[in-house]
Design a protein around this motif. Sequence first.
Motif, PDB file in Angstrom:
ATOM      1  N   GLY A 123       0.855  -1.545   0.412  1.00 57.94           N
ATOM      2  CA  GLY A 123      -0.760  -0.090   0.110  1.00 57.94           C
ATOM      3  C   GLY A 123       0.580   1.560   0.131  1.00 57.94           C
ATOM      4  N   GLY A 124       2.305   1.346  -0.885  1.00 61.17           N
ATOM      5  CA  GLY A 124       2.563   2.651  -0.923  1.00 61.17           C
ATOM      6  C   GLY A 124       3.184   2.805   0.081  1.00 61.17           C
ATOM      7  N   ALA A 125       3.689   1.510   1.264  1.00 64.21           N
ATOM      8  CA  ALA A 125       4.653   1.376   2.418  1.00 64.21           C
ATOM      9  C   ALA A 125       5.705   0.440   2.132  1.00 64.21           C
ATOM     10  N   ILE A 126       7.190   1.074   2.600  1.00 63.40           N
ATOM     11  CA  ILE A 126       8.200  -0.141   2.001  1.00 63.40           C
ATOM     12  C   ILE A 126       8.986  -0.446   3.338  1.00 63.40           C
ATOM     13  N   VAL A 127       9.013  -2.005   3.463  1.00 63.73           N
ATOM     14  CA  VAL A 127       8.949  -2.689   4.592  1.00 63.73           C
ATOM     15  C   VAL A 127      10.825  -2.913   3.944  1.00 63.73           C
ATOM     16  N   ALA A 128      11.580  -2.762   4.635  1.00 60.74           N
ATOM     17  CA  ALA A 128      12.671  -3.618   4.272  1.00 60.74           C
ATOM     18  C   ALA A 128      12.555  -5.122   5.306  1.00 60.74           C
ATOM     19  N   PRO A 129      13.371  -6.057   5.189  1.00 59.86           N
ATOM     20  CA  PRO A 129      13.254  -7.038   5.749  1.00 59.86           C
ATOM     21  C   PRO A 129      15.144  -7.296   5.921  1.00 59.86           C
ATOM     22  N   THR A 130      15.572  -7.428   7.626  1.00 60.19           N
ATOM     23  CA  THR A 130      17.034  -7.702   7.592  1.00 60.19           C
ATOM     24  C   THR A 130      16.801  -8.559   8.889  1.00 60.19           C
ATOM     25  N   ILE A 131      18.739  -8.742   9.709  1.00 62.05           N
ATOM     26  CA  ILE A 131      18.297  -9.986  10.330  1.00 62.05           C
ATOM     27  C   ILE A 131      19.669 -10.158  11.462  1.00 62.05           C
ATOM     28  N   CYS A 132      19.211  -9.866  12.392  1.00 62.28           N
ATOM     29  CA  CYS A 132      20.132  -9.488  14.008  1.00 62.28           C
ATOM     30  C   CYS A 132      21.294  -8.178  13.511  1.00 62.28           C
ATOM     31  N   GLU A 133      22.515  -8.922  13.246  1.00 61.38           N
ATOM     32  CA  GLU A 133      23.616  -7.822  13.342  1.00 61.38           C
ATOM     33  C   GLU A 133      23.373  -7.141  12.136  1.00 61.38           C
ATOM     34  N   ASP A 134      23.046  -7.343  11.548  1.00 64.22           N
ATOM     35  CA  ASP A 134      22.592  -6.193  10.203  1.00 64.22           C
ATOM     36  C   ASP A 134      22.675  -5.208  10.327  1.00 64.22           C
ATOM     37  N   ILE A 135      21.596  -5.221  11.842  1.00 59.49           N
ATOM     38  CA  ILE A 135      20.538  -3.714  12.424  1.00 59.49           C
ATOM     39  C   ILE A 135      21.806  -3.012  13.172  1.00 59.49           C
ATOM     40  N   TRP A 136      22.399  -3.552  13.616  1.00 58.03           N
ATOM     41  CA  TRP A 136      23.657  -3.518  15.049  1.00 58.03           C
ATOM     42  C   TRP A 136      24.611  -2.325  13.977  1.00 58.03           C
ATOM     43  N   PHE A 137      24.534  -2.928  13.037  1.00 61.23           N
ATOM     44  CA  PHE A 137      26.084  -1.002  13.084  1.00 61.23           C
ATOM     45  C   PHE A 137      25.756  -0.379  11.711  1.00 61.23           C
ATOM     46  N   PRO A 138      25.645   1.019  11.947  1.00 62.24           N
ATOM     47  CA  PRO A 138      24.278   1.417  10.978  1.00 62.24           C
ATOM     48  C   PRO A 138      25.449   1.670   9.378  1.00 62.24           C
ATOM     49  N   GLU A 139      25.884   0.940   9.168  1.00 62.96           N
ATOM     50  CA  GLU A 139      26.346   1.256   7.727  1.00 62.96           C
ATOM     51  C   GLU A 139      26.612  -0.829   7.881  1.00 62.96           C
ATOM     52  N   PRO A 140      26.965  -1.141   5.991  1.00 62.58           N
ATOM     53  CA  PRO A 140      25.880  -0.800   5.252  1.00 62.58           C
ATOM     54  C   PRO A 140      24.561  -0.387   4.704  1.00 62.58           C
ATOM     55  N   THR A 141      23.885  -1.497   5.738  1.00 57.60           N
ATOM     56  CA  THR A 141      22.803  -2.311   5.143  1.00 57.60           C
ATOM     57  C   THR A 141      21.175  -1.063   5.691  1.00 57.60           C
ATOM     58  N   ILE A 142      21.744  -1.252   6.752  1.00 55.28           N
ATOM     59  CA  ILE A 142      19.989  -0.127   7.514  1.00 55.28           C
ATOM     60  C   ILE A 142      20.493   1.330   6.317  1.00 55.28           C
ATOM     61  N   SER A 143      21.314   1.839   6.558  1.00 52.09           N
ATOM     62  CA  SER A 143      21.836   2.634   5.289  1.00 52.09           C
ATOM     63  C   SER A 143      21.619   2.888   3.912  1.00 52.09           C
ATOM     64  N   GLY A 144      21.519   2.080   3.757  1.00 49.81           N
ATOM     65  CA  GLY A 144      21.091   1.785   2.071  1.00 49.81           C
ATOM     66  C   GLY A 144      20.238   1.397   2.166  1.00 49.81           C
ATOM     67  N   LEU A 145      19.491   0.402   3.297  1.00 52.64           N
ATOM     68  CA  LEU A 145      17.747   0.481   3.061  1.00 52.64           C
ATOM     69  C   LEU A 145      16.903   1.310   2.812  1.00 52.64           C
ATOM     70  N   ALA A 146      18.060   2.356   4.101  1.00 51.35           N
ATOM     71  CA  ALA A 146      17.049   3.951   4.037  1.00 51.35           C
ATOM     72  C   ALA A 146      16.609   4.667   2.885  1.00 51.35           C
TER      73      ALA A 146
END
Length: 553
Positions: free
Chosen positions: A135-158
Motif C-alpha cells: 500500500g505504498g509503504a516500503i518494508v525491509a527485512p533484515t537479520i540480527c547483526e545487520d541492524i547493530w551497525f549503521p552501515e552499510p545495510t540499514i543506511s542503504g535500505l533507508a
Amino acid sequence: MRVALAQLNSVVGDLTGNRDRIVARLAEARAAGADLVIFPELAVTGYPPEDLLHRPAFVRAARSVIDELLPHTRGLTALVGAPEQDGTHLYNAAWIITDMALQGTYRKQLLPNYGVFDEERWFQSGSALVLLEAGGAIVAPTICEDIWFPEPTISGLAAGGARLIANLSASPFHVGKDREREEMLQARARDNGCVVALCNMVGGQDELVFDGHSVVIDADGSVIARAPGFEEALLVVDVDVPASNPALPTLGLGEPALHNDRLRPAPAPQLDDLEQMRQALELGLHDYIEKGGFDDVVIGLSGGIDSALTAALCVGALGAGRVHGVSMPSRYSSDATRSDARVVAESLGIDFREIPIEPLVEAFDAALAPSFAGRPADLTEENIQARARGTLLMGLSNKFGWIVVATGNKSEMSVGYSTLYGDLVGGFALLKDVFKTDVFRLARHLNERAGRELIPQSTIDRPPSAELRADQRDDDSLPPYDKLDAVLEAYVEGDRSRDELIADGFEQSVVDRALGLVDRAEYKRRQAPPGVKLRTKAFGRDRRTPITNRWRG
C-alpha cells in the motif's frame, strides 16, 4: 500496518515442533488481523544450530518446513528465519511468504564471528537489499547483526526508500542487554527516519539464554510497544508507515487491511538487574532440562549460600517436586551448616536426605595409607572428601535419572577453588557466570521477592567455608570476595593486563594472586559443566583461552 512479532522459544533441531509453533502463531496473528508477522532469526531450526548446518539432510529438512508453512499464511505476509542453500553456499535467510506464496528471501549480510558467535563457520554473507511494498509503504527485512551497525545495510535500505525495518533476531542475553539493544534500535530509527520492529528469540540453548524483549520503535526513537522478557509472546501493534518512492525494485505484499480499532499495547516494563539474573537463570535451567529430555535434578546441599541459592533457583525453574537435596556431612561439617541444609530443603519443600561421607573417606584413607606413608595430610585429603560427595551425587543421578546441578560460582570457577570430579561434577553448573558477591545479592533478592526466608538468614550471614578442614574459611585461601570479584571482572571480562589493573588502583597482592590462580585453572574450567551465560564474557564458548599457555600478564 498491523505488525505481529512472534517471540518464539524454538528448540534447536526440532524442526517439526518449531513448525508447529510457527503455525500456531500465524493463526493467532491472523485472528488479530495482522498484515505482517515477523519471526525470530532461524526460527525453523532454532539458534544456534551449529554444525547441524554442515549436514545436508538437516538443511533440506529445514527447507521443507518452509513449504509446509505456505498454506498457513493466507491473507498475511510472514518473514520466517531459516537457512537457504544456493549451490555450494549456505545463507542465514528470512523467507518472505505472502498469502500462501513464496516471494523470495533476504540473506543476512553481516555475520557475527566474535564472542559466542561463529556464523562465518557456516554461512556466506548476502549482498542484495530487499524491499517489500504494501500500500505504498516500503518494508525491509533484515537479520540480527545487520541492524547493530549503521552501515552499510540499514543506511542503504533507508536510502532505498524503506520506512519500516523488520529485524529477525536471535540476540543472546547478558545483564542489561535489553537496554543496550533498545538504545541501539532507537539510534537506528532516529538516524534513518524509519520505524524499527525487532522480533527476538526467547529461551535457553545450552549456555545461551535469549531474553525476548521484542520491540517496535517509532521513527523519532520512541518505544511504541515492547514484549515481556524471558517468555513467549505475540506482540501485535499498529504502526504508521508513511508511503515513499523506492529507489530499488520491490516485492508486492498487497494492501494492508483496514482496522476499526487501533492496537497500541503498553510497553512491558523493564526489569532491574537482579530480576533479570533470576529470570535468566531459571529459564536457562528450565530449557536445558526440558529440551534435553531430563526429568529431575539433584543438588548437594552443604548448608552454604551457593547450594541454597542453586536449590531455590531450581525450584523456581522446575517446581519443588523435581528437585532433590542431599546433605553429605563430614567430621568438619558444623551443626549450623547441617541444620541450614535441612532448613533450606524444608523452606523450599523439596525432597531431602542426609548421607554422611565419613565412612567413605575413612575407606579411601585406609586404601591410600600405604602409598601416603610418611607424608603429612594436605589438600589431597580435602579433595578426597569433595570427590566422595561427587561420587554419591553421581550414584543417585545414575540410579534415578536425576541430573546433578553443580553449585560453584564464577569466582570459584575463575580461580580454580573447586575439585575436579568433586564439586565440579554435574550436568549443569547453574551459577557458573555468577560472581560470589552477586550470589549474596541474589539470595537476598529471592527472599525479598518471596516475602520470607527461602534461604536462611544465617546462611547469608555466615562467612563462606568449604568445610574440608577444621575452622576453614574461604578467605584463608582467597582474597576477600569484594576485592577478588572486582579484579576478576576486569581481568576475565575486561581483558585488562596485570600492569593495567595495578594502574587502575587494584592492590598488587590481590592482582598477582588472582591472575596466577585464574591462569592455572583453565584445565579445570574446560572440564566443568556448561552453565547459563549472564555476563558480557562467560567461561566456555565465550572466553577461549588455551590450556597450555605460558603468557603471563
